[in-house]
Design a protein around this motif. Structure first.
Motif, PDB file in Angstrom:
ATOM      1  N   LEU A 160      -5.650  12.207  -4.679  1.00 30.78           N
ATOM      2  CA  LEU A 160      -5.624  12.340  -3.221  1.00 30.78           C
ATOM      3  C   LEU A 160      -6.821  11.648  -2.569  1.00 30.78           C
ATOM      4  CD1 LEU A 160      -4.275  15.981  -2.774  1.00 30.78           C
ATOM      5  CD2 LEU A 160      -3.045  13.805  -2.713  1.00 30.78           C
ATOM      6  N   ALA A 161      -7.943  11.577  -3.292  1.00 27.87           N
ATOM      7  CA  ALA A 161      -9.074  10.795  -2.784  1.00 27.87           C
ATOM      8  C   ALA A 161      -8.691   9.323  -2.713  1.00 27.87           C
ATOM      9  CB  ALA A 161     -10.301  10.999  -3.672  1.00 27.87           C
ATOM     10  N   ARG A 162      -7.965   8.843  -3.712  1.00 33.30           N
ATOM     11  CA  ARG A 162      -7.498   7.449  -3.708  1.00 33.30           C
ATOM     12  C   ARG A 162      -6.516   7.224  -2.563  1.00 33.30           C
ATOM     13  NH1 ARG A 162      -5.326   5.438  -9.270  1.00 33.30           N
ATOM     14  NH2 ARG A 162      -7.568   5.254  -9.659  1.00 33.30           N
ATOM     15  N   VAL A 163      -5.599   8.158  -2.377  1.00 32.81           N
ATOM     16  CA  VAL A 163      -4.645   8.035  -1.273  1.00 32.81           C
ATOM     17  C   VAL A 163      -5.386   7.933   0.056  1.00 32.81           C
ATOM     18  CG1 VAL A 163      -2.853   9.258   0.036  1.00 32.81           C
ATOM     19  CG2 VAL A 163      -2.725   9.160  -2.461  1.00 32.81           C
TER      20      VAL A 163
ATOM     21  N   TRP B 122       0.833  -1.204   0.000  1.00 32.24           N
ATOM     22  CA  TRP B 122       0.000   0.000   0.000  1.00 32.24           C
ATOM     23  C   TRP B 122       0.870   1.258   0.000  1.00 32.24           C
ATOM     24  CZ3 TRP B 122      -4.395  -0.581  -1.911  1.00 32.24           C
ATOM     25  CH2 TRP B 122      -5.292  -1.585  -1.542  1.00 32.24           C
ATOM     26  N   PHE B 123       1.995   1.229   0.740  1.00 32.45           N
ATOM     27  CA  PHE B 123       2.914   2.366   0.724  1.00 32.45           C
ATOM     28  C   PHE B 123       3.421   2.616  -0.699  1.00 32.45           C
ATOM     29  CE2 PHE B 123       4.432   1.483   5.370  1.00 32.45           C
ATOM     30  CZ  PHE B 123       3.257   2.036   5.863  1.00 32.45           C
ATOM     31  N   LYS B 124       3.715   1.539  -1.399  1.00 32.28           N
ATOM     32  CA  LYS B 124       4.207   1.677  -2.775  1.00 32.28           C
ATOM     33  C   LYS B 124       3.182   2.389  -3.645  1.00 32.28           C
ATOM     34  CE  LYS B 124       6.297  -0.894  -6.591  1.00 32.28           C
ATOM     35  NZ  LYS B 124       6.866  -2.193  -7.026  1.00 32.28           N
ATOM     36  N   LEU B 125       1.900   2.046  -3.472  1.00 37.34           N
ATOM     37  CA  LEU B 125       0.852   2.708  -4.248  1.00 37.34           C
ATOM     38  C   LEU B 125       0.730   4.179  -3.852  1.00 37.34           C
ATOM     39  CD1 LEU B 125      -1.388   2.652  -6.322  1.00 37.34           C
ATOM     40  CD2 LEU B 125      -2.945   1.804  -4.552  1.00 37.34           C
ATOM     41  N   ILE B 126       0.810   4.478  -2.558  1.00 34.16           N
ATOM     42  CA  ILE B 126       0.728   5.875  -2.116  1.00 34.16           C
ATOM     43  C   ILE B 126       1.853   6.690  -2.744  1.00 34.16           C
ATOM     44  CG2 ILE B 126       0.981   7.411  -0.121  1.00 34.16           C
ATOM     45  CD1 ILE B 126      -0.540   5.361   1.538  1.00 34.16           C
ATOM     46  N   LEU B 127       3.071   6.154  -2.746  1.00 36.48           N
ATOM     47  CA  LEU B 127       4.191   6.864  -3.358  1.00 36.48           C
ATOM     48  C   LEU B 127       3.945   7.091  -4.850  1.00 36.48           C
ATOM     49  CD1 LEU B 127       7.213   5.103  -1.623  1.00 36.48           C
ATOM     50  CD2 LEU B 127       6.578   7.509  -1.409  1.00 36.48           C
ATOM     51  N   HIS B 128       3.443   6.071  -5.518  1.00 39.15           N
ATOM     52  CA  HIS B 128       3.115   6.174  -6.943  1.00 39.15           C
ATOM     53  C   HIS B 128       2.125   7.314  -7.175  1.00 39.15           C
ATOM     54  CE1 HIS B 128       2.206   4.759 -11.007  1.00 39.15           C
ATOM     55  NE2 HIS B 128       0.918   4.729 -10.699  1.00 39.15           N
ATOM     56  N   GLU B 129       1.115   7.412  -6.315  1.00 38.40           N
ATOM     57  CA  GLU B 129       0.084   8.440  -6.467  1.00 38.40           C
ATOM     58  C   GLU B 129       0.610   9.825  -6.097  1.00 38.40           C
ATOM     59  OE1 GLU B 129      -2.548   7.792  -7.968  1.00 38.40           O
ATOM     60  OE2 GLU B 129      -2.770   5.622  -7.781  1.00 38.40           O
ATOM     61  N   LEU B 130       1.396   9.916  -5.038  1.00 38.77           N
ATOM     62  CA  LEU B 130       1.906  11.226  -4.624  1.00 38.77           C
ATOM     63  C   LEU B 130       2.865  11.811  -5.651  1.00 38.77           C
ATOM     64  CD1 LEU B 130       2.528  10.778  -0.784  1.00 38.77           C
ATOM     65  CD2 LEU B 130       0.637  11.968  -1.918  1.00 38.77           C
ATOM     66  N   ARG B 131       3.682  10.951  -6.263  1.00 42.26           N
ATOM     67  CA  ARG B 131       4.580  11.452  -7.316  1.00 42.26           C
ATOM     68  C   ARG B 131       3.766  12.030  -8.476  1.00 42.26           C
ATOM     69  NH1 ARG B 131       7.649   6.243  -6.108  1.00 42.26           N
ATOM     70  NH2 ARG B 131       9.391   6.926  -4.785  1.00 42.26           N
TER      71      ARG B 131
ATOM     72  N   LEU C 288       9.728   7.908   2.979  1.00 43.74           N
ATOM     73  CA  LEU C 288       9.586   8.692   1.753  1.00 43.74           C
ATOM     74  C   LEU C 288       8.228   9.400   1.711  1.00 43.74           C
ATOM     75  CD1 LEU C 288      11.132   6.227  -0.851  1.00 43.74           C
ATOM     76  CD2 LEU C 288      12.064   8.466  -0.224  1.00 43.74           C
ATOM     77  N   ILE C 289       7.185   8.688   2.109  1.00 41.30           N
ATOM     78  CA  ILE C 289       5.848   9.302   2.161  1.00 41.30           C
ATOM     79  C   ILE C 289       5.854  10.485   3.123  1.00 41.30           C
ATOM     80  CG2 ILE C 289       3.456   8.940   2.906  1.00 41.30           C
ATOM     81  CD1 ILE C 289       3.783   6.001   1.935  1.00 41.30           C
ATOM     82  N   GLU C 290       6.432  10.283   4.301  1.00 41.53           N
ATOM     83  CA  GLU C 290       6.495  11.357   5.294  1.00 41.53           C
ATOM     84  C   GLU C 290       7.231  12.571   4.718  1.00 41.53           C
ATOM     85  OE1 GLU C 290       5.586  11.614   8.588  1.00 41.53           O
ATOM     86  OE2 GLU C 290       5.023   9.591   9.200  1.00 41.53           O
TER      87      GLU C 290
ATOM     88  N   ALA D 140      -7.183   4.515   4.558  1.00 41.67           N
ATOM     89  CA  ALA D 140      -8.257   3.864   5.328  1.00 41.67           C
ATOM     90  C   ALA D 140      -8.028   2.360   5.395  1.00 41.67           C
ATOM     91  CB  ALA D 140      -9.616   4.179   4.703  1.00 41.67           C
ATOM     92  N   GLN D 141      -7.551   1.768   4.299  1.00 46.96           N
ATOM     93  CA  GLN D 141      -7.223   0.344   4.321  1.00 46.96           C
ATOM     94  C   GLN D 141      -6.110   0.056   5.328  1.00 46.96           C
ATOM     95  OE1 GLN D 141      -8.657  -2.243   2.615  1.00 46.96           O
ATOM     96  NE2 GLN D 141     -10.184  -0.803   1.880  1.00 46.96           N
ATOM     97  N   LEU D 142      -5.111   0.912   5.339  1.00 50.15           N
ATOM     98  CA  LEU D 142      -3.999   0.728   6.269  1.00 50.15           C
ATOM     99  C   LEU D 142      -4.460   0.856   7.714  1.00 50.15           C
ATOM    100  CD1 LEU D 142      -1.339   2.726   4.248  1.00 50.15           C
ATOM    101  CD2 LEU D 142      -1.078   0.347   4.980  1.00 50.15           C
ATOM    102  N   ILE D 143      -5.390   1.757   7.949  1.00 49.97           N
ATOM    103  CA  ILE D 143      -5.934   1.917   9.303  1.00 49.97           C
ATOM    104  C   ILE D 143      -6.716   0.673   9.711  1.00 49.97           C
ATOM    105  CG2 ILE D 143      -7.583   3.204  10.727  1.00 49.97           C
ATOM    106  CD1 ILE D 143      -6.823   5.696   9.010  1.00 49.97           C
ATOM    107  N   SER D 144      -7.572   0.192   8.805  1.00 49.27           N
ATOM    108  CA  SER D 144      -8.434  -0.936   9.156  1.00 49.27           C
ATOM    109  C   SER D 144      -7.646  -2.212   9.399  1.00 49.27           C
ATOM    110  CB  SER D 144      -9.490  -1.159   8.069  1.00 49.27           C
ATOM    111  OG  SER D 144      -8.895  -1.592   6.860  1.00 49.27           O
ATOM    112  N   GLN D 145      -6.506  -2.379   8.735  1.00 53.28           N
ATOM    113  CA  GLN D 145      -5.792  -3.636   8.903  1.00 53.28           C
ATOM    114  C   GLN D 145      -5.052  -3.721  10.236  1.00 53.28           C
ATOM    115  OE1 GLN D 145      -3.296  -3.723   5.314  1.00 53.28           O
ATOM    116  NE2 GLN D 145      -1.480  -3.688   6.600  1.00 53.28           N
TER     117      GLN D 145
END
Length: 275
Positions: free
Chosen positions: A79-82, A52-61, A124-126, A87-92
């Motif tokens: 950013l809506a997708r992020v 999921w972090f990999k996808l967030i980085l992909h989207e933020l770039r 990297l996300i931070e 939310a997925q990361l929170i729920s897990q």
């Protein structure tokens, strides 16, 4: 009607589901170091987080690129997708919370000094979102490629920096000192920036794109804080006040992160708005 009629069964020299997703490689990456049943849960929890972090980085770039090109609307879906990934990361965390202290202690020793604190992707996300800390570079000194990526992220403008530059290009009086600030440091709440943001919130119909961007950024900031809070409570539930495997103070260290604001101007301006 036969529900299997027309189903492809001959995959000779053709793409398969398993091949496309590289499942043999993916599903062979779980290698417990103990014989305890619950280590598999621990490994999969953290591996899925990294995906999921990999996808967030992909989207933020992509989002940063759009803002640099003045394509603000294109960032809204990103950013809506992020936010939904967060939310997925929170729920897990709820899945990891099924691990009891007794169960975790059966295999905690095999981690050695390994810790989520060392996650390059999370760092990297931070950094891309503004929570920069030069001291974190030392954690990755043993990996030149990782160190180089983090150094580049430290030196690069954040998503919020790019948004403020966008506002300046739109004629907003963003202070020059903010536009030329040292981007290796976290952004601090600035009265001049707050005045710009306040004008956007007071007349959203005049700058709807900027108004929407502010809210999308708040969404991401809030979700990250919620993720951190759930992290604290799950760690506290499993190990109490023990030190983290990576040497941090554990719960006390994580608690400090819950109140970190990535976009302080956007939070502070809410106090200044008048009804």
């Amino acid at each position: 009607m036969d529900p299997t009629e027309g189903v492809v069964t001959d995959f000779k020299d053709r793409m398969t589901y398993s091949g496309y997703l590289q499942l043999p490689l993916l599903l062979s990456a779980q290698k417990p170091l103990s014989s305890h049943h619950d280590e598999m849960l621990f490994i999969i929890q953290h591996q899925t987080s990294e995906l999921w972090f990999k996808l967030i980085l992909h989207e933020l770039r992509a989002a940063i690129g759009h803002v640099q090109r003045d394509e603000l609307e294109a960032t809204f879906k990103i950013l809506a997708r992020v936010k939904h990934v967060q939310a997925q990361l929170i729920s897990q965390w709820a899945v990891l919370a099924t691990l009891t202290p007794t169960e975790y202690l059966e295999f905690r020793h095999v981690l050695g000094p390994a810790s989520g604190f060392q996650s390059l992707q999370h760092r990297l996300i931070e950094f891309m979102l503004g929570n920069k800390d030069r001291r974190m570079l030392s954690v990755h000194e043993q990996d030149p490629a990782a160190h180089s990526l983090l150094q580049a992220a430290l030196n690069a403008p954040t998503l919020y920096d790019e948004f403020l530059r966008y506002l300046a290009r739109r004629g907003k009086p963003v202070p020059a000192t903010v536009l030329s600030r040292d981007v290796t440091e976290p952004h601090r709440s600035d009265p001049g920036v707050r005045a710009v943001i306040r004008s956007i919130y007071e007349r959203p119909e005049e700058d709807w794109d900027a108004y929407e961007m502010c809210e999308k950024l708040i969404d991401v900031d809030e979700q990250l804080a919620l993720w951190r809070f759930r992290h604290v409570k799950v760690v506290q539930r499993i190990i109490g006040w023990k030190r983290g495997t990576g040497g941090t103070s554990g719960v006390d260290y994580l608690k400090q992160l819950v109140d970190v604001l990535l976009f302080p101007d956007l939070w502070d301006v809410r106090t200044e708005l008048k009804g």
